[in-house]
Structures are given as structure tokens and as C-alpha cells.
Design an enzyme around this catalytic site. Structure first.
Site, mmCIF file in Angstrom:
data_model
loop_
_atom_site.group_PDB
_atom_site.id
_atom_site.type_symbol
_atom_site.label_atom_id
_atom_site.label_comp_id
_atom_site.label_asym_id
_atom_site.label_seq_id
_atom_site.Cartn_x
_atom_site.Cartn_y
_atom_site.Cartn_z
ATOM 1 N N HIS A 158 -10.678 0.763 1.850
ATOM 2 C CA HIS A 158 -10.476 1.736 2.931
ATOM 3 C C HIS A 158 -11.701 1.602 3.833
ATOM 4 O O HIS A 158 -12.785 2.059 3.492
ATOM 5 C CB HIS A 158 -10.351 3.164 2.358
ATOM 6 C CG HIS A 158 -10.080 4.186 3.415
ATOM 7 N ND1 HIS A 158 -8.878 4.854 3.530
ATOM 8 C CD2 HIS A 158 -10.849 4.637 4.436
ATOM 9 C CE1 HIS A 158 -8.923 5.670 4.570
ATOM 10 N NE2 HIS A 158 -10.110 5.564 5.141
ATOM 11 N N HIS A 205 -4.962 -0.952 5.961
ATOM 12 C CA HIS A 205 -4.467 -0.200 7.126
ATOM 13 C C HIS A 205 -5.390 -0.299 8.339
ATOM 14 O O HIS A 205 -5.974 0.681 8.775
ATOM 15 C CB HIS A 205 -4.179 1.263 6.798
ATOM 16 C CG HIS A 205 -5.182 1.937 5.890
ATOM 17 N ND1 HIS A 205 -6.530 1.899 6.097
ATOM 18 C CD2 HIS A 205 -4.996 2.663 4.758
ATOM 19 C CE1 HIS A 205 -7.128 2.589 5.136
ATOM 20 N NE2 HIS A 205 -6.219 3.051 4.309
ATOM 21 N N LYS A 258 -9.164 -0.664 -5.891
ATOM 22 C CA LYS A 258 -9.211 0.052 -4.612
ATOM 23 C C LYS A 258 -10.573 0.688 -4.426
ATOM 24 O O LYS A 258 -11.041 1.413 -5.301
ATOM 25 C CB LYS A 258 -8.133 1.139 -4.605
ATOM 26 C CG LYS A 258 -8.183 2.043 -3.376
ATOM 27 C CD LYS A 258 -7.731 1.317 -2.133
ATOM 28 C CE LYS A 258 -7.921 2.183 -0.898
ATOM 29 N NZ LYS A 258 -6.841 2.014 0.059
ATOM 30 N N ASP A 288 1.184 2.540 3.646
ATOM 31 C CA ASP A 288 0.316 3.711 3.425
ATOM 32 C C ASP A 288 1.148 4.992 3.434
ATOM 33 O O ASP A 288 0.657 6.039 3.864
ATOM 34 C CB ASP A 288 -0.814 3.770 4.466
ATOM 35 C CG ASP A 288 -1.921 4.732 4.049
ATOM 36 O OD1 ASP A 288 -1.972 5.137 2.880
ATOM 37 O OD2 ASP A 288 -2.737 5.080 4.927
ATOM 38 N N HIS A 330 0.847 -1.218 0.000
ATOM 39 C CA HIS A 330 0.000 0.000 0.000
ATOM 40 C C HIS A 330 0.869 1.250 0.000
ATOM 41 O O HIS A 330 1.369 1.661 1.055
ATOM 42 C CB HIS A 330 -0.905 -0.003 1.249
ATOM 43 C CG HIS A 330 -1.901 1.124 1.291
ATOM 44 N ND1 HIS A 330 -3.198 0.953 1.721
ATOM 45 C CD2 HIS A 330 -1.801 2.444 0.974
ATOM 46 C CE1 HIS A 330 -3.841 2.101 1.661
ATOM 47 N NE2 HIS A 330 -3.012 3.030 1.220
ATOM 48 N N HIS A 369 1.348 5.444 -1.689
ATOM 49 C CA HIS A 369 0.906 6.596 -2.491
ATOM 50 C C HIS A 369 2.151 7.250 -3.073
ATOM 51 O O HIS A 369 2.986 7.770 -2.317
ATOM 52 C CB HIS A 369 0.161 7.611 -1.625
ATOM 53 C CG HIS A 369 -1.094 7.063 -1.018
ATOM 54 N ND1 HIS A 369 -2.327 7.123 -1.634
ATOM 55 C CD2 HIS A 369 -1.299 6.401 0.154
ATOM 56 C CE1 HIS A 369 -3.234 6.539 -0.867
ATOM 57 N NE2 HIS A 369 -2.644 6.089 0.228
#
Ligand code: NCD
Ligand code: ZN
Length: 353
Positions: free
Chosen positions: A141, A179, A104, A256, A18, A20
Site C-alpha cells: 500500500h 492500487h 501485504k 480493491d 486485490h 477484501h
């Protein structure tokens, strides 16, 4: 393969399930931090606009590859951002063609760049059915977006209102509960694993293993520790630690890492995200060391993830050594924006060799 020996540990090269990476100037500066220690990374699609097509994902992957330092083998695993109007055909052919590794799902407005997310599961049933048939993982999420729900209860509320009905309706859909931050989520994933092994996994961030909600206010407000889902009470942090160190099973590494410019974090309405890529394996290793569980670091970081995704484990290795007091400096993007990494106050106690 893990060989912990006091002050050093060598494990199969880990993957980050995970991350970004953002885009453009930010992407160029953050990608090398992930590529230096992870062989693969699941790349989040919450760009503006989000990555929703095969074409966008191929182009984004090329921009990521251009930012990987030469000579470093690194594979970005692309994801498709699920919207109310997503096409099952596009997603399915992206998966079968090897472009998308997963989908996602952000509940609309749950977090950064999630405005285009799903407003109601009913709108994406056709897509989920096809994913279930294809064996394509859905990364969720898991926070309720009901504004009446206390922010610290949003994950538990999501389990009750959304996740529980979802697994009833799609019993063979592969789901990653992203997460996780609560004991409730840990117990939910454990129960699911014992009832239907292999259908649900969870990622755990390094920061949620290290901080609780009190740390967000220690000596004043700490915007660089603010992320979503927000850190919870100490009992939840301890439950996450127990899950992370539990060895072979459904829990695996997902940082994350979510870089934002210092100015966007230190603001009257600071945005959510912890930039942990510069210290990722260092921080996880410190946690496993503190728990006396270095022998289970490899399961969490390098083998549980590939087992869930049905991918090969990495054959190369990563070595870390105990090295108290290693400094963590700020990072600057090519357009001059400063990003403050996790642990830049206290430094790390392990380092990658
Ligand atoms: C992430 C981001 O900044 O994109 N922020 C965060 O706090 N984790 C989005 C997300 O994963 O929720
Ligand atoms: Zn994220």
C-alpha cells in the site's frame, strides 16, 4: 483468446489480484460476487486481528471456501499481513508450503485496519531478504503516512521516500505497487519494468479508472466513492487508463473491493473503501470499451497477473455483453447490514452472461 465482437466479449477467466472479503456475516454475502466472475483472488489480510500466521490463513481460507456457492470453482490466494515483529521463518514456510501467495505491507495507519502495519522498513529487513531469496511477492500500500503530507500527494511522496530506496536495497524483490492512483506511480512502474522486467507490477482498481477527485464532491459529498488511496485529478485518471489498456506488461486487475456497512460510510467520520465486487468486470469492460481497447482487456484482467505471479492462466472463460441500464441494487449481510455497491446510482452498461 479474447474475441471482442461489437456487443460481446469472451476472455480467459479473469483473476482479482486485490480483494477484501472481511469475515463472518459480511464475508458470507460478499464472496459470491467475486467468485461469480473471477477464478482466483488475492485476499487481503487486514482483519481484526490481522492474518499474520499460517494457522490463521488456513482457517480464514476455510471460512472463505465455505462462503463460495457450490459448484463454482474459485481459489482464494492468501496473504500474510506484515508487522514490525513478523517472523521470516513463518512467512517463508507459509510461502514454500503453498499457504501464502504473497505478503501485504501496510505502512502503519495508512488505511483501514492498518494500525498493526510496518512503522519502519528497517524493522522488516530480515523478512524482505528472505522473500527476495524465495521469490515471494511483496504487495505494498504505497502511501506516505507523514501527517504533514497533503493526502493527494501521499502516493508520490511514498515513491520518493520509501519505494525508491526499497528497490535499491532489494533489487530482486518482486513488488506489486497496489492500487496505483497517479501518473507518477504509472511512470515509476513503467521505468522499473524497462530497467528490470518482471520485478514490479501494479494493480489498478475499476473505480480509479472511472472517477477523479472532483467526483467525490459532485452535487455534495459522496462517501461511497471515498477510498484510500483517494481518487486524484483527472490527468491521473487518464494516465491510469493508458496504463490499464497498454496490453501485455506490468499492469493488472485488482479491484480493491472493500465493503463497509452503509452506516459506517455515511457517518461523521466515514471510513475508506469502495465495494465494487458486484460490478467489477462490468465496470472494467465499460472502461476498455470507452477506450476502444477491448482487445487488451484479457491481458489486463486474465494474463498479466498470472505472468507476474508465475501462475498458470485460467483455461475457462468469461463472456460479457453490452446491456445498457443494468441496475445495481444494495447488498444485505445476514445480520441485516446494508452495503452500497459502486455504480449503484448509475448502473452498468455491460453485464456478465
Ligand atoms: C481498504 C479497506 O477498507 O480495508 N480500504 C480502502 O479504501 N481501499 C483498505 C485498503 O486497501 O486501503
Ligand atoms: Zn485494499
Amino acid at each position: 483468446m479474447a474475441s471482442p465482437s461489437g456487443n460481446q466479449i469472451t476472455i480467459r477467466r479473469p483473476d482479482d489480484w486485490h480483494v477484501h472479503f472481511r469475515d463472518h456475516a459480511m464475508l458470507d454475502v460478499v464472496v459470491p460476487f467475486t467468485a461469480r466472475q473471477f477464478a482466483r483472488a488475492i485476499v487481503m489480510p487486514n482483519l481484526t486481528p490481522p492474518v499474520t500466521t499460517i494457522e490463521n490463513a488456513i482457517a480464514y481460507k476455510a471460512r472463505i471456501m465455505a462462503a463460495v456457492p457450490s459448484g463454482i470453482p474459485f481459489e482464494p490466494l492468501m496473504t500474510c499481513y506484515l508487522t514490525d515483529t513478523a517472523s521470516a521463518d513463518e512467512i517463508s514456510s507459509g510461502y514454500r508450503g503453498g499457504v501464502f501467495a504473497a505478503v501485504k505491507m501496510y505502512p502503519a495507519n495508512a488505511t483501514t485496519n492498518s494500525a498493526a502495519g510496518v512503522t519502519d522498513i528497517a524493522n522488516v529487513r530480515g523478512v524482505l531478504e528472505r522473500m527476495q531469496e524465495d521469490g515471494m511477492p511483496l504487495l505494498i500500500h504505497g502511501e506516505s503516512t507523514d501527517p504533514a503530507i497533503d493526502i493527494f500527494d501521499r502516493e508520490a511522496c511514498f515513491i520518493e521516500r520509501t519505494m525508491t530506496p526499497l528497490i535499491k536495497d532489494f533489487p530482486e524483490l518482486k513488488i506489486v505497487f497496489e492500487h496505483v492512483t497517479t501518473e507518477d506511480a504509472v511512470q515509476f512502474v513503467e521505468a522499473r519494468q524497462s530497467q528490470a522486467p518482471g520485478y514490479m507490477a501494479a494493480t489498478i482498481t475499476a473505480h480509479h479508472l472511472m472517477i477523479n477527485r472532483t467526483d467525490l464532491f459532485r452535487g455534495g459529498m459522496r462517501p461511497h466513492l471515498y477510498c484510500l488511496p483517494v481518487a486524484k485529478r483527472e490527468k491521473h485518471r487518464l494516465a491510469l487508463r493508458r496504463a490499464a489498456i497498454s496490453g501485455p506488461g506490468p499492469f493488472f486487475l485488482g479491484t480493491d473491493t472493500a465493503p463497509h456497512a452503509r452506516t459506517a460510510k455515511e457517518s461523521a467520520c466515514g471510513c475508506a473503501g469502495v465495494f465494487s465486487a458486484p460490478v467489477a468486470m462490468e465496470a472494467y469492460t465499460q472502461v476498455f470499451d470507452e477506450e476502444g481497447a477491448l482487445d487488451h482487456l484479457e491481458a489486463f484482467a486474465s494474463t498479466n497477473g498470472p505472468a507476474f505471479y508465475g501462475m498458470d492462466v485460467n483455461e475457462t472463460t468469461l463472456t460479457l455483453e453490452k446491456s445498457p441500464g443494468a441496475d445495481v441494487g444494495s447488498v444485505f449481510s445476514s445480520n441485516g447490514e446494508e452495503v452500497v455497491p459502486f455504480l449503484s446510482d448509475e448502473g452498468t452498461t455491460w453485464r456478465c452472461v
